[in-house]
Scaffold this motif. Structure first.
Motif, PDB file in Angstrom:
ATOM      1  N   LYS A 158     -29.052   0.435   2.312  1.00  0.00           N
ATOM      2  CA  LYS A 158     -27.233   0.180   1.573  1.00  0.00           C
ATOM      3  C   LYS A 158     -26.934  -1.955   2.983  1.00  0.00           C
ATOM      4  N   ASN A 159     -25.737  -2.286   2.548  1.00  0.00           N
ATOM      5  CA  ASN A 159     -25.229  -3.251   3.467  1.00  0.00           C
ATOM      6  C   ASN A 159     -26.680  -3.932   4.103  1.00  0.00           C
ATOM      7  N   LEU A 173     -18.049 -10.215   6.027  1.00  0.00           N
ATOM      8  CA  LEU A 173     -18.477 -10.308   3.975  1.00  0.00           C
ATOM      9  C   LEU A 173     -16.617 -10.564   3.285  1.00  0.00           C
ATOM     10  N   PHE A 174     -17.084 -11.133   2.323  1.00  0.00           N
ATOM     11  CA  PHE A 174     -15.749 -10.704   1.201  1.00  0.00           C
ATOM     12  C   PHE A 174     -15.639 -10.596   0.329  1.00  0.00           C
ATOM     13  N   ASN A 196     -26.742 -13.526   0.248  1.00  0.00           N
ATOM     14  CA  ASN A 196     -26.916 -12.041  -1.036  1.00  0.00           C
ATOM     15  C   ASN A 196     -26.981 -10.601  -0.058  1.00  0.00           C
ATOM     16  N   TYR A 197     -26.579  -9.659  -0.768  1.00  0.00           N
ATOM     17  CA  TYR A 197     -26.133  -8.476   0.088  1.00  0.00           C
ATOM     18  C   TYR A 197     -25.728  -7.097  -1.360  1.00  0.00           C
ATOM     19  N   THR A 198     -27.003  -6.491  -0.280  1.00  0.00           N
ATOM     20  CA  THR A 198     -27.260  -5.079  -1.508  1.00  0.00           C
ATOM     21  C   THR A 198     -25.702  -4.578  -2.192  1.00  0.00           C
ATOM     22  N   GLY A 199     -25.207  -4.682  -1.170  1.00  0.00           N
ATOM     23  CA  GLY A 199     -23.509  -3.198  -0.942  1.00  0.00           C
ATOM     24  C   GLY A 199     -24.126  -2.419  -0.619  1.00  0.00           C
ATOM     25  N   GLY A 214     -39.014  -6.641   0.287  1.00  0.00           N
ATOM     26  CA  GLY A 214     -37.831  -5.843   1.019  1.00  0.00           C
ATOM     27  C   GLY A 214     -36.478  -5.977   0.242  1.00  0.00           C
ATOM     28  N   ALA A 215     -35.685  -5.035   0.882  1.00  0.00           N
ATOM     29  CA  ALA A 215     -34.139  -4.818  -0.429  1.00  0.00           C
ATOM     30  C   ALA A 215     -33.457  -5.830  -1.016  1.00  0.00           C
ATOM     31  N   ILE A 216     -33.635  -7.334  -0.679  1.00  0.00           N
ATOM     32  CA  ILE A 216     -32.722  -8.406  -1.411  1.00  0.00           C
ATOM     33  C   ILE A 216     -33.542  -8.982  -2.723  1.00  0.00           C
ATOM     34  N   ALA A 217     -35.304  -7.955  -1.907  1.00  0.00           N
ATOM     35  CA  ALA A 217     -36.413  -9.453  -3.275  1.00  0.00           C
ATOM     36  C   ALA A 217     -35.603  -8.107  -4.613  1.00  0.00           C
TER      37      ALA A 217
END
Length: 754
Positions: free
Chosen positions: A41-42, A128-129, A192-195, A307-310
C-alpha cells in the motif's frame, strides 16, 4: 448418541477433510493477503525532473498564504499522481497545513492538503493529489504551494537550485515577486501509485484460483476419484494460470527474449514486417523488431521490472482496447538464438488474437502465456495418461512450480518439456506393455522425435528411448529396426540442420584437416575389414577376430581424435592471456573442445568446483524455488517448500511392497545412459561458453534437467531399500498441487515486495 455421530463422521470423512483443507487454504490466503496489503500500500514510482540543487538552500515565501509557484515540464501521456518536493523548515517541526494545487492556466486540476508536521527538513516528501491527471500535449502546468502555519515561526520553504543549477524552462518564484524566477525547485514526478487497497483487489482473482485448485483438486482426487490425467489437467490449468498472473510482465526466465521471438513470428504469420537481426558491437544478438505503437513502450531488451508498481502497471493496462494493429514502431530487442519457430507457435497465435481484437500489451502478453500453458497442459496430461508405470512421477514432475512457471510464461522451453514428457511416456508404454503399438502411437513417437531433437540440442539423446520399445510391439525385429532407424534419422536430420553451426563453434579449435589426414588410413582398413567380413563371416574364428579387431580399431580412432584435438594450437602465452581479460574480470577466451582435451586437469577442477558450490542452487532451480530470472532477481522461496517439493518427488517414485520391478535390466541401462548423456551434453554446452578463468561453469540451471527428471526418478524407484506399505497415489498428487500453490503464493510475495 455417540455411535451415530461417529458413523456420520466416518461416512463423510472425505468431505470433512476437504472442508478442513479448504479452510486451511483460506487461512493461508488471508495471511498472504494481509502481508501484501501492508507491504504494497502507498507505494509510489518516481521520475526525476530536477535534481541540480544545493541541499537545504531554501526559498521561503514572502506570504505563506500567497505561497510559491513552480512551473512543470509537460510530458504528454504521463499520468501524474503527485509530485515529490524537498522542503526546508529551519531545523524544526513546523505545524499547520500545506496546500499544493496543480493548475493549467487558471483551471484547477488537482489538489493536495497535508499536515506540515509530516515535512522533514531537507528531505523529499510525497505530495499526492486527490485525483490523477494525465498530462496533455500543448498544455502548461504549474504548482501553487501555499501554507497556513500555526505560528509565524512555522516557516516552510522549498529547496532549489539557481544559476547554472536552475532550469530556465522550470522557474520557481515567490507569488508576490514573480519577476525574479532564476531558480528551480528540487522536483520529482510521481508517475504511479498503488493506493491503499490495490493489493487486495489484485489478489482476489489469484486467491479464487488457488481455492478452486485446492478444493476442486481434493474433490477430484478423493471424492470423485477421477483418473490421473483428468485430475492433472484440472490442477495444471488452474495452477498454471496462477503462475501466469503471479509472474510480472517479462520477468520469467529469459521471457523478454522469448517475447520478441513470439512477436516476430506473429508478424510473419500475417505477412507483416518482421525482424532484422545482427550482432552488435558487444557480440550480443539483437534485432530491430517492428511492433504496434502501444507495445513499443513496454517491450524490453532486459528482464522486466518487479515490485508492486509492476503489478499496478499490468492491472492498469490489462483491459486496454481499441489499439491499432499497424506496426508503426521499431524497438531494439534481444533476438532468440537457435530456437525453432514451432516452439513459438502457441504464443504467437495468442498474441495474434490479442492484436486482432485491438487489446493492449499486457492483455497480449497474458493471451500468449495462456496459449503456451494450454499446449503444455495438453501434452503433459497425455503423458500422464499414457505412462504405463510411474504415473505419480509424471504427475509430480508436471506440477513442479518450475514447469508451471515456464508454462505460464512465453518460454520456448515449455514445448520442449511437453514433448519430452509425452515421448518418454509413449516409449515406456511400448516397453512395459505386451501388446502391439498402434499406428497412431508409432506416428506420434516419430513426430515427437522429429520436433524434440532440433528444439534443444542436448535432448537429442531422449530419442534413444525408442530402442526401449519391445520389437514384438512393433511387428517383429525387422519392422522394429526399420521403424527405430526412421525415428533416429528424422531426429538426427532436424538436429543437424538446427544445431550444426553451434556444434561447429564448439569444435572451432580442432584442426579438422589434420584429423582427416590422420584417419584416412583407418578408413582404408575399415573397407578391407568389410570385404573380409563378406568373405569369411560364417567362420566363428573370424567373428571373434573381427570383434577384437573392431575394438582395437575403435580405440585407435579415439586415441587419434583425442591427440589431434589436444594439439590444435590451444595453448595461450601469458601475454595473450593477460590481454584477453575484460574489465569485468572475465577472459575473452572460453573453453572449447580442443582446450578441454588439452587442459583436462583444469576442466576437472572447474567441474568439481561447480558441483561443490552450486548443487543447492541447481536443486532449487530444478523444482522452481528461484522465481523469475534467477541471475537478475536473486529471489528464493522458503527452504521448507523447497524440501517439501524434493520429498514429494522422492516419494512419487517409490513402489509398493511386493510390486514387481517396472523396468527390465537392459531398460535400466538405457534410461541411465540417456540421463547421464543429457546431463553431460548440458555441461559440455555450458562449458563451451565459460571463460577459461572462471571458477564455475557459466549458465547451468537446474531446470535444464526437467525433461529427463521422470526417467531419473523411475530408475531411483527400482531400488527396494524403501517401499510403500499401501497405495498413496492420491495423497502424493494432492501434496504436489498444494506445494505448487504455496510456491505460487510465496513467489507473489517475493515479487511484490522486492
Amino acid at each position: 448418541m455417540k455411535q451415530p455421530v461417529h458413523d456420520w463422521i466416518r461416512a463423510h470423512r472425505r468431505l470433512l477433510a476437504g472442508a478442513a483443507v479448504t479452510l486451511a487454504a483460506a487461512l493461508c490466503l488471508a495471511w498472504v493477503g494481509y502481508s501484501l496489503h501492508h507491504a504494497c500500500k502507498n507505494v509510489s514510482q518516481y521520475e526525476i525532473v530536477h535534481d541540480a540543487y544545493v541541499e537545504k538552500q531554501g526559498l521561503y515565501p514572502t506570504d505563506p498564504a500567497a505561497g510559491l509557484t513552480q512551473v512543470l515540464r509537460t510530458e504528454p501521456g504521463v499520468t501524474l499522481y503527485g509530485v515529490r518536493l524537498m522542503f526546508v523548515t529551519g531545523g524544526r517541526v513546523a505545524q499547520g497545513s500545506l496546500t499544493v494545487q496543480l493548475l493549467s492556466g487558471e483551471t484547477l486540476l488537482a489538489t493536495s492538503v497535508s499536515d506540515m508536521t509530516a515535512l522533514l527538513d531537507g528531505a523529499f516528501v510525497d505530495i499526492l493529489f486527490d485525483r490523477p491527471v494525465v498530462m496533455q500535449q500543448g498544455q502548461a502546468y504549474r504548482l501553487a504551494i501555499t501554507a497556513a502555519p500555526a505560528a509565524p515561526e512555522d516557516a516552510v520553504g522549498l529547496v532549489y537550485g539557481e544559476g547554472a543549477m536552475a532550469d530556465p524552462a522550470l522557474p520557481l518564484a515567490d507569488a508576490l515577486s514573480p519577476d525574479q524566477p532564476g531558480r528551480t525547485a528540487a522536483l520529482q514526478y510521481i508517475t504511479n501509485y498503488t493506493g491503499t487497497r490495490f493489493a487486495l483487489k489484485a489478489f482476489a482473482p489469484l486467491a479464487a484460483l488457488v481455492l478452486l485448485a485446492v478444493g476442486g483438486g481434493w474433490w477430484l482426487l478423493f471424492v470423485k476419484r477421477a483418473k490421473a490425467h483428468w485430475s492433472f489437467a484440472y490442477l495444471a490449468a488452474l495452477l498454471g494460470l496462477a503462475f501466469a498472473l503471479v509472474t510480472p510482465p517479462l520477468a520469467g526466465p529469459d521471457e523478454y527474449v522469448h517475447a520478441a521471438g513470439a512477436y516476430a513470428l506473429a508478424s510473419q504469420l500475417t505477412g507483416q514486417a518482421g525482424v532484422e537481426s545482427a550482432y552488435d558491437e558487444n557480440g550480443v544478438y539483437r534485432s530491430q523488431l517492428a511492433m504496434r505503437a502501444c507495445d513499443a513502450p513496454h517491450m524490453r531488451a532486459v528482464s522486466g521490472e518487479i515490485g508492486a508498481i509492476a503489478y499496478k502497471e499490468m492491472a492498469d493496462g490489462l483491459f486496454s482496447a481499441g489499439n491499432s494493429g499497424a506496426l508503426t514502431a521499431a524497438v531494439s530487442v534481444r533476438a532468440p538464438y537457435n530456437v525453432q519457430p514451432v516452439q513459438y507457435l502457441p504464443q504467437a497465435l495468442g498474441m495474434l488474437l490479442a492484436r486482432a481484437l485491438g487489446l493492449g500489451f499486457y492483455a497480449m502478453l497474458l493471451l500468449g502465456r495462456l496459449a503456451n500453458l494450454a499446449v503444455y497442459v495438453a501434452l503433459a496430461a497425455l503423458a500422464v495418461r499414457f505412462a504405463p508405470a510411474g504415473k505419480n512421477i509424471f504427475f509430480a514432475v508436471g506440477l513442479l512450480p518450475m514447469c508451471l512457471a515456464l508454462a505460464g510464461s512465453l518460454s520456448a522451453d515449455t514445448a520442449v518439456l511437453g514433448l519430452a514428457f509425452l515421448l518418454s511416456a509413449l516409449c515406456l508404454r511400448g516397453a512395459c506393455e505386451q501388446r502391439a503399438m498402434s499406428l497412431g502411437a508409432q506416428a506420434c513417437v516419430l513426430v515427437l522425435a522429429a520436433l524434440l531433437a532440433p528444439a534443444k540440442a542436448i535432448y537429442i539423446l531422449l530419442v534413444g528411448l525408442c530402442f526401449f520399445i519391445r520389437p514384438e510391439n512393433l511387428g517383429g525385429r525387422a519392422r522394429s529396426r526399420a521403424y527405430k532407424g526412421l525415428v533416429c534419422a528424422a531426429a538426427l536430420g532436424g538436429w543437424v540442420l538446427a544445431n550444426g553451426s553451434t556444434v561447429a563453434y564448439m569444435f572451432r579449435s580442432v584442426d579438422v584437416e589434420r584429423l582427416t589426414l590422420a584417419l584416412a588410413p583407418l578408413a582404408v582398413l575399415a573397407a578391407l575389414a568389410a570385404m573380409a567380413w563378406l568373405r569369411w563371416r560364417k567362420s566363428p574364428a573370424f567373428r571373434r577376430g573381427a570383434v577384437i579387431g573392431g575394438a582395437v580399431l575403435a580405440a585407435v580412432l579415439a586415441a587419434v581424435a583425442v591427440w589431434v584435438a589436444g594439439n590444435s594450437g590451444e595453448a595461450l602465452t601469458p601475454e595473450e592471456y593477460a590481454a584477453g581479460i575484460q574489465p569485468n574480470g572475465e577472459s575473452v577466451y572460453v573453453f572449447s573442445a580442443g582446450y578441454i582435451i588439452s587442459h583436462l586437469p583444469q576442466t576437472f577442477k572447474l567441474l568439481a568446483n561447480t558441483l561443490g558450490r552450486e548443487l543447492p542452487t541447481y536443486l532449487q532451480g530444478l523444482v522452481g524455488a528461484l522465481p523469475g530470472e534467477p541471475i537478475v532477481y536473486g529471489l528464493e522461496i522458503s527452504w521448507t517448500l523447497t524440501l517439501g517439493l524434493l520429498l514429494v518427488l522422492l516419494a512419487s517414485c517409490l513402489r509398493r511392497q511386493g510390486q514387481p520391478p517396472r523396468l527390465h535390466g537392459r531398460g535400466r541401462w538405457l534410461l541411465g545412459g540417456v540421463c547421464l548423456g543429457v546431463t553431460a551434453l548440458m555441461v559440455l554446452a555450458n562449458v563451451s561458453w565459460t571463460p577459461i578463468n572462471s571458477a564455475t561453469v557459466f549458465g547451468i540451471q537446474g531446470r535444464y534437467l526437467l525433461p529427463v527428471l521422470p526417467l531419473a526418478l523411475l530408475l531411483l524407484g527400482e531400488c527396494d531399500t524403501v517401499c510403500l506399505k499401501r497405495d498413496s497415489s492420491r495423497g502424493l498428487r494432492f501434496c504436489s498441487a498444494a506445494l505448487a500453490a504455496a510456491t505460487a503464493l510465496d513467489s507473489l510475495v517475493l515479487f511484490a515486495t522486492a
